[in-house]
Design a protein around this motif. Structure first.
Motif, PDB file in Angstrom:
ATOM      1  N   VAL A 170       0.873  -1.174   0.000  1.00 29.43           N
ATOM      2  CA  VAL A 170       0.000   0.000   0.000  1.00 29.43           C
ATOM      3  C   VAL A 170       0.911   1.226   0.000  1.00 29.43           C
ATOM      4  O   VAL A 170       1.731   1.393   0.901  1.00 29.43           O
ATOM      5  N   LEU A 171       0.797   2.049  -1.010  1.00 28.48           N
ATOM      6  CA  LEU A 171       1.649   3.227  -1.107  1.00 28.48           C
ATOM      7  C   LEU A 171       1.184   4.299  -0.133  1.00 28.48           C
ATOM      8  O   LEU A 171      -0.017   4.453   0.110  1.00 28.48           O
ATOM      9  N   PRO A 172       2.110   5.069   0.414  1.00 28.16           N
ATOM     10  CA  PRO A 172       1.730   6.116   1.362  1.00 28.16           C
ATOM     11  C   PRO A 172       1.038   7.281   0.681  1.00 28.16           C
ATOM     12  O   PRO A 172       1.151   7.477  -0.530  1.00 28.16           O
ATOM     13  N   SER A 173       0.322   8.052   1.489  1.00 29.23           N
ATOM     14  CA  SER A 173      -0.342   9.271   1.033  1.00 29.23           C
ATOM     15  C   SER A 173       0.197  10.447   1.827  1.00 29.23           C
ATOM     16  O   SER A 173       0.826  10.281   2.875  1.00 29.23           O
ATOM     17  N   ILE A 174      -0.061  11.641   1.323  1.00 31.34           N
ATOM     18  CA  ILE A 174       0.260  12.850   2.077  1.00 31.34           C
ATOM     19  C   ILE A 174      -0.859  13.085   3.086  1.00 31.34           C
ATOM     20  O   ILE A 174      -2.038  13.043   2.721  1.00 31.34           O
ATOM     21  N   PRO A 175      -0.541  13.301   4.349  1.00 33.87           N
ATOM     22  CA  PRO A 175      -1.605  13.537   5.331  1.00 33.87           C
ATOM     23  C   PRO A 175      -2.480  14.721   4.934  1.00 33.87           C
ATOM     24  O   PRO A 175      -2.027  15.672   4.293  1.00 33.87           O
ATOM     25  N   ALA A 176      -3.732  14.656   5.317  1.00 31.40           N
ATOM     26  CA  ALA A 176      -4.660  15.742   5.003  1.00 31.40           C
ATOM     27  C   ALA A 176      -4.361  16.960   5.852  1.00 31.40           C
ATOM     28  O   ALA A 176      -3.771  16.874   6.931  1.00 31.40           O
ATOM     29  N   GLY A 177      -4.745  18.113   5.334  1.00 28.72           N
ATOM     30  CA  GLY A 177      -4.718  19.340   6.115  1.00 28.72           C
ATOM     31  C   GLY A 177      -3.331  19.871   6.409  1.00 28.72           C
ATOM     32  O   GLY A 177      -2.378  19.655   5.656  1.00 28.72           O
ATOM     33  N   ALA A 178      -3.220  20.539   7.555  1.00 27.48           N
ATOM     34  CA  ALA A 178      -1.990  21.235   7.917  1.00 27.48           C
ATOM     35  C   ALA A 178      -0.818  20.285   8.090  1.00 27.48           C
ATOM     36  O   ALA A 178       0.328  20.639   7.795  1.00 27.48           O
ATOM     37  N   GLU A 179      -1.102  19.068   8.561  1.00 28.05           N
ATOM     38  CA  GLU A 179      -0.010  18.109   8.763  1.00 28.05           C
ATOM     39  C   GLU A 179       0.690  17.803   7.446  1.00 28.05           C
ATOM     40  O   GLU A 179       1.919  17.785   7.364  1.00 28.05           O
ATOM     41  N   GLY A 180      -0.090  17.567   6.392  1.00 28.59           N
ATOM     42  CA  GLY A 180       0.502  17.306   5.093  1.00 28.59           C
ATOM     43  C   GLY A 180       1.108  18.547   4.471  1.00 28.59           C
ATOM     44  O   GLY A 180       2.175  18.480   3.844  1.00 28.59           O
ATOM     45  N   ASP A 181       0.453  19.697   4.660  1.00 29.80           N
ATOM     46  CA  ASP A 181       0.984  20.943   4.098  1.00 29.80           C
ATOM     47  C   ASP A 181       2.369  21.259   4.664  1.00 29.80           C
ATOM     48  O   ASP A 181       3.200  21.890   3.990  1.00 29.80           O
ATOM     49  N   ALA A 182       2.627  20.817   5.904  1.00 33.54           N
ATOM     50  CA  ALA A 182       3.923  21.094   6.542  1.00 33.54           C
ATOM     51  C   ALA A 182       5.069  20.360   5.864  1.00 33.54           C
ATOM     52  O   ALA A 182       6.238  20.690   6.077  1.00 33.54           O
ATOM     53  N   TRP A 183       4.740  19.336   5.050  1.00 38.60           N
ATOM     54  CA  TRP A 183       5.788  18.629   4.324  1.00 38.60           C
ATOM     55  C   TRP A 183       6.418  19.503   3.232  1.00 38.60           C
ATOM     56  O   TRP A 183       7.564  19.270   2.847  1.00 38.60           O
ATOM     57  N   PHE A 184       5.684  20.495   2.768  1.00 36.52           N
ATOM     58  CA  PHE A 184       6.097  21.257   1.585  1.00 36.52           C
ATOM     59  C   PHE A 184       6.999  22.417   2.013  1.00 36.52           C
ATOM     60  O   PHE A 184       6.588  23.575   2.094  1.00 36.52           O
ATOM     61  N   ARG A 185       8.242  22.052   2.262  1.00 37.75           N
ATOM     62  CA  ARG A 185       9.241  23.018   2.714  1.00 37.75           C
ATOM     63  C   ARG A 185      10.615  22.512   2.285  1.00 37.75           C
ATOM     64  O   ARG A 185      10.772  21.349   1.898  1.00 37.75           O
ATOM     65  N   ALA A 186      11.586  23.388   2.334  1.00 37.70           N
ATOM     66  CA  ALA A 186      12.966  22.989   2.076  1.00 37.70           C
ATOM     67  C   ALA A 186      13.653  22.674   3.400  1.00 37.70           C
ATOM     68  O   ALA A 186      13.289  23.217   4.450  1.00 37.70           O
ATOM     69  N   GLU A 187      14.627  21.797   3.342  1.00 40.71           N
ATOM     70  CA  GLU A 187      15.425  21.534   4.536  1.00 40.71           C
ATOM     71  C   GLU A 187      16.239  22.788   4.865  1.00 40.71           C
ATOM     72  O   GLU A 187      16.869  23.366   3.983  1.00 40.71           O
ATOM     73  N   PRO A 188      16.231  23.227   6.111  1.00 42.91           N
ATOM     74  CA  PRO A 188      16.974  24.448   6.454  1.00 42.91           C
ATOM     75  C   PRO A 188      18.475  24.269   6.260  1.00 42.91           C
ATOM     76  O   PRO A 188      19.039  23.221   6.589  1.00 42.91           O
ATOM     77  N   ASP A 189      19.091  25.282   5.686  1.00 40.59           N
ATOM     78  CA  ASP A 189      20.551  25.323   5.504  1.00 40.59           C
ATOM     79  C   ASP A 189      21.078  24.111   4.746  1.00 40.59           C
ATOM     80  O   ASP A 189      22.144  23.576   5.068  1.00 40.59           O
ATOM     81  N   LEU A 190      20.330  23.672   3.736  1.00 40.19           N
ATOM     82  CA  LEU A 190      20.774  22.528   2.939  1.00 40.19           C
ATOM     83  C   LEU A 190      20.411  22.775   1.484  1.00 40.19           C
ATOM     84  O   LEU A 190      19.232  22.840   1.134  1.00 40.19           O
ATOM     85  N   ALA A 191      21.422  22.955   0.653  1.00 43.57           N
ATOM     86  CA  ALA A 191      21.202  23.203  -0.769  1.00 43.57           C
ATOM     87  C   ALA A 191      22.392  22.670  -1.555  1.00 43.57           C
ATOM     88  O   ALA A 191      23.507  22.546  -1.036  1.00 43.57           O
ATOM     89  N   SER A 192      22.149  22.341  -2.817  1.00 47.04           N
ATOM     90  CA  SER A 192      23.211  21.849  -3.702  1.00 47.04           C
ATOM     91  C   SER A 192      24.024  23.032  -4.201  1.00 47.04           C
ATOM     92  O   SER A 192      23.502  23.893  -4.919  1.00 47.04           O
ATOM     93  N   LYS A 193      25.288  23.063  -3.820  1.00 51.06           N
ATOM     94  CA  LYS A 193      26.176  24.149  -4.231  1.00 51.06           C
ATOM     95  C   LYS A 193      27.411  23.575  -4.900  1.00 51.06           C
ATOM     96  O   LYS A 193      27.811  22.447  -4.641  1.00 51.06           O
ATOM     97  N   ARG A 194      27.995  24.398  -5.749  1.00 53.70           N
ATOM     98  CA  ARG A 194      29.194  23.963  -6.477  1.00 53.70           C
ATOM     99  C   ARG A 194      30.345  23.770  -5.499  1.00 53.70           C
ATOM    100  O   ARG A 194      30.590  24.629  -4.646  1.00 53.70           O
ATOM    101  N   PRO A 195      31.075  22.642  -5.589  1.00 54.35           N
ATOM    102  CA  PRO A 195      32.192  22.420  -4.657  1.00 54.35           C
ATOM    103  C   PRO A 195      33.341  23.377  -4.934  1.00 54.35           C
ATOM    104  O   PRO A 195      33.539  23.822  -6.071  1.00 54.35           O
ATOM    105  N   ASN A 196      34.089  23.667  -3.897  1.00 49.32           N
ATOM    106  CA  ASN A 196      35.227  24.586  -4.033  1.00 49.32           C
ATOM    107  C   ASN A 196      36.552  23.848  -3.972  1.00 49.32           C
ATOM    108  O   ASN A 196      37.583  24.428  -3.639  1.00 49.32           O
ATOM    109  N   PHE A 197      36.535  22.545  -4.271  1.00 51.62           N
ATOM    110  CA  PHE A 197      37.762  21.764  -4.279  1.00 51.62           C
ATOM    111  C   PHE A 197      37.734  20.836  -5.485  1.00 51.62           C
ATOM    112  O   PHE A 197      36.681  20.587  -6.075  1.00 51.62           O
TER     113      PHE A 197
END
Length: 737
Positions: A170-197
């Motif tokens: 059984v595949l999962p679903s997104i919870p209804a209402g505010a609980e599911g809406d809270a999933w739609f965010r970016a992880e804080p301080d985490l992004a793909s950046k070009r390496p400097n080495f």
């Protein structure tokens, strides 16, 4: 041997028999006891899983299993219950699985998941409104008819027969209402950046363990490897090659499969070979650098062993990670790596060939991330929340692998034809979802105009849908649905059947606009991204390198160099294929081994680990450590490419033009007769019908690779399939001689 020796040998054999029999009886009793305890454990897990505040990671630790095993028994705990942080550091000897999308058939596994009980829910569907998409016109226009704009939420769930088959996940679903809406965010301080080495280049050697031939930059020697154990290989290689060699690629011989007949699965044989023990002074690698992983990777066909001796580090790897060498000697394989580097160098200034194509692909992509001030995404591509990544991991499958056997096809078929989409994934990297997705519920979708609905389905997206197949449908299935097994998918095709699943926008559009008959689609929920091109520059550079290597292979006068260039072009394909797989960022699986006690007792395993194998001296285990804070985790990109590639197996524009209309010619399984498709394998179609699609040499075009234009028995098993595949390729190759 004389009669006396023979009689003595029989006596020794009887003694072994008498010693073995009581042990076998004890083993049978122990296995029965273990089976009962496993059943009790599974029942307890299901009981605890009904608790409202239950989490899969806590239950996994208490049960001594991985999170994936818990989710298999209690699907309602996925994916929001994915562990939030890695577990405590594992003991020496663990290995983090390379983030690589393995496209070969999986090894057989013993299923642990049981069908849901009658009193447990059979489907998981969100409450709210349902937007139904009806028959789209077959002329390619974008009109979508909403059959029912809204439907009340108290409609009863579809019965099991129309939704989830017995034993299916059984595949999962997104919870209804505010609980599911809270999933739609970016992880804080985490992004793909070009390496400097810049990555450090590692010395490579290439070894055929069948012949003992070793090749590296400094020369060629023939070694005496004995039985080609880890200890014998390391001792023999470093008696000749310098310590600066840090990667030993096995080009032939597969030493990890020796003695495989003593094990139930290939993976167990590999684990036994890796854990047999290095020579004196060597230990399993425990340190970690920018591009180095500690411990062994236990893979049934392409394992990785890592060891160290003081400051010296080395890996033993399979060349099969990069390509099938097709009998090439170690010198030719090394020449292929040289040609590969030369082809990539004009496009990537700081190219370094890393241990695997997946590592190489991700590193090369990271060096295409924009850095120009003011450019969009110059601050990096944001990584989605762990919940969304977990949802995509659970609901977005990879390449389509399906065998269509009798009675769906005749016992004997008029021919065997293999067509493969060359460098196909490059065709589907021009547009990808970027940023944080927008949630599109059934009610939101129903409220859209037809144009907005069309735009949403053509944009980078991932949808939870209820599907109904036309009653008179007589061709292959179009959309993936969950099947028994941890990551298994199948493709329902029975006319009139309904089921609930997740699929990408490309596949939903194909189902609505296929050239035979439109399928009925009901939107339940969805993720909709802004369209961008984060993969375009990377894939374009790889495409150019691939095309240059193929062109060189065609005109080169030296047969060994021709073969080297062909192998190098396949390595570029692997970089793209597995590089895309790394974005999926599966949960980190660590493995390890522990010695048995003095009396053969099994030692305590680390928390959350499960036993995966046992030998005379060691036990091996693995543990799911959840999703790491990986700055390059973009499962939305991998899911989008996979969805588009699966859709293109069914119907796609080619680079050839119709002389009558000037429009692109169509190709794919739906453009072949019903009942003629025998199998799908990622980018390839196997059919009983002759195929005359023109090959234009562009990424995604279908290339004929095998042909037997005479009657064949239809394959019933994977073993049958691989025999016909090999015979078809040999027959086609002989035609050109």
């Amino acid at each position: 041997m004389d009669n006396k020796d023979y009689s003595a040998g029989l006596g020794e054999l009887r003694a072994v028999r008498d010693e073995l029999k009581p042990l076998e009886r004890e083993l049978t009793q122990l296995q029965a006891k273990v089976a009962k305890l496993r059943d009790r454990r599974a029942e307890k897990i299901r009981e605890l899983g009904r608790y409202a505040k239950a989490t899969s990671d806590r239950i996994a630790t208490a049960a001594g299993l991985g999170v994936i095993d818990i989710v298999a028994l209690v699907p309602s705990l996925a994916p929001q219950a994915a562990p939030g942080a890695p577990a405590a550091p594992s003991v020496t000897g663990t290995a983090t699985v390379d983030q690589q999308a393995v496209q070969e058939p999986a090894e057989p596994i013993k299923e642990m998941a049981a069908p849901p009980k009658p009193d447990e829910p059979q489907t998981v569907e969100p409450s709210g409104t349902v937007a139904r998409l009806g028959a789209a016109p077959l002329d390619g226009t974008s009109r979508l008819e909403v059959l029912a704009e809204t439907e009340q939420a108290d409609v009863a769930p579809a019965p099991a027969a129309a939704g989830v088959g017995e034993g299916e996940r059984v595949l999962p679903s997104i919870p209804a209402g505010a609980e599911g809406d809270a999933w739609f965010r970016a992880e804080p301080d985490l992004a793909s950046k070009r390496p400097n080495f810049k990555q450090d280049a590692r010395g490579m050697a290439f070894l055929d363990t069948a012949t003992g031939v070793l090749v590296w930059q400094g020369g060629t020697v023939r070694l005496d490897l004995g039985r080609a154990s880890v200890a014998e290989i390391l001792t023999a290689v470093y008696a000749q090659a310098p310590a600066t060699i840090e990667r030993i690629y096995i080009t032939a011989g597969d030493p990890w499969h020796k003695g495989a007949e003593r094990h139930e699965f290939l993976k167990d044989a590999v684990a036994a070979w890796l854990n047999a023990g290095p020579p004196e002074g060597w230990t399993v690698e425990a340190s970690r650098g920018k591009d180095r992983q500690a411990g062994h990777l236990v893979h049934p066909r392409n394992p990785v062993g890592r060891w160290q001796r003081g400051d010296q580090h080395t890996e033993i790897r399979s060349i099969g990670e990069w390509f099938d060498p097709e009998g090439a000697d170690p010198a030719t394989v090394r020449a292929a790596f040289v040609e590969l580097w030369k082809a990539l160098r004009p496009h990537f200034d700081d190219v370094v060939l890393m241990g695997s194509p997946s590592q190489t692909g991700r590193d090369l992509w990271s060096r295409t991330i924009p850095t120009k001030p003011g450019a969009k995404w110059a601050d990096g591509f944001p990584v989605m929340s762990q919940e969304i990544r977990g949802l995509l991991h659970a609901t977005a499958g990879q390449g389509r692998t399906e065998l269509i056997a009798p009675p769906r096809v005749p016992e004997r078929v008029p021919g065997w034809y293999e067509v493969d989409r060359t460098f196909a994934y490059a065709k589907h990297t021009w547009a990808s979802g970027v940023g944080v997705p927008r949630r599109v519920t059934a009610a939101t979708f129903a409220a859209m105009t037809q144009k907005e609905q069309t735009n949403a389905l053509f944009a980078p997206s991932h949808w939870q849908v209820r599907v109904t197949i036309p009653k008179d449908w007589n061709h292959v299935g179009l959309l993936p649905a969950p099947a028994p097994g941890e990551r298994a998918w199948h493709y329902p095709y029975e006319g009139g059947r309904s089921f609930t699943t997740w699929a990408g926008g490309a596949e939903i559009n194909l189902a609505l606009r296929n050239p035979i008959a439109p399928w009925r689609i009901e939107i339940l929920d969805g993720l909709l991204w802004e369209s961008g091109d984060p993969l375009k520059s990377w894939s374009t550079k790889l495409r150019d390198a691939w095309q240059s290597l193929r062109a060189t292979a065609e005109i080169h006068g030296d047969e060994k160099q021709k073969q080297a260039c062909r192998l190098a072009s396949r390595a570029v394909r692997a970089i793209l294929l597995y590089g895309i797989g790394t974005f999926a960022q599966r949960p980190r699986i660590t493995t390890g081994s522990l010695e048995l006690g003095a009396g053969g007792e099994v030692p305590d395993l680390p928390d959350g680990a499960r036993l995966t194998g046992i030998s005379d001296t060691h036990v091996t285990w693995e543990r799911n450590q959840g999703f790491a804070r990986d700055q390059y985790a973009h499962p939305e990109w991998a899911a989008g490419v996979w969805s588009a590639a699966r859709a293109a197996l069914l119907s796609v524009n080619t680079s050839s033009k119709d002389p009558q209309t000037g429009k692109p010619m169509k190709a794919g399984a739906l453009h072949l007769p019903a009942g003629s498709i025998l199998a799908f394998r990622t980018d390839a179609i196997y059919t009983a019908a002759p195929v005359d699609w023109e090959y234009g040499g562009e990424p995604g075009d279908y290339l004929l690779k095998g042909r037997m234009a005479w009657e064949q028995p239809a394959p019933r098993t994977d073993a049958d399939f691989y025999v016909l595949q090999e015979l078809g390729r040999q027959a086609y190759e002989s035609e050109g001689m």
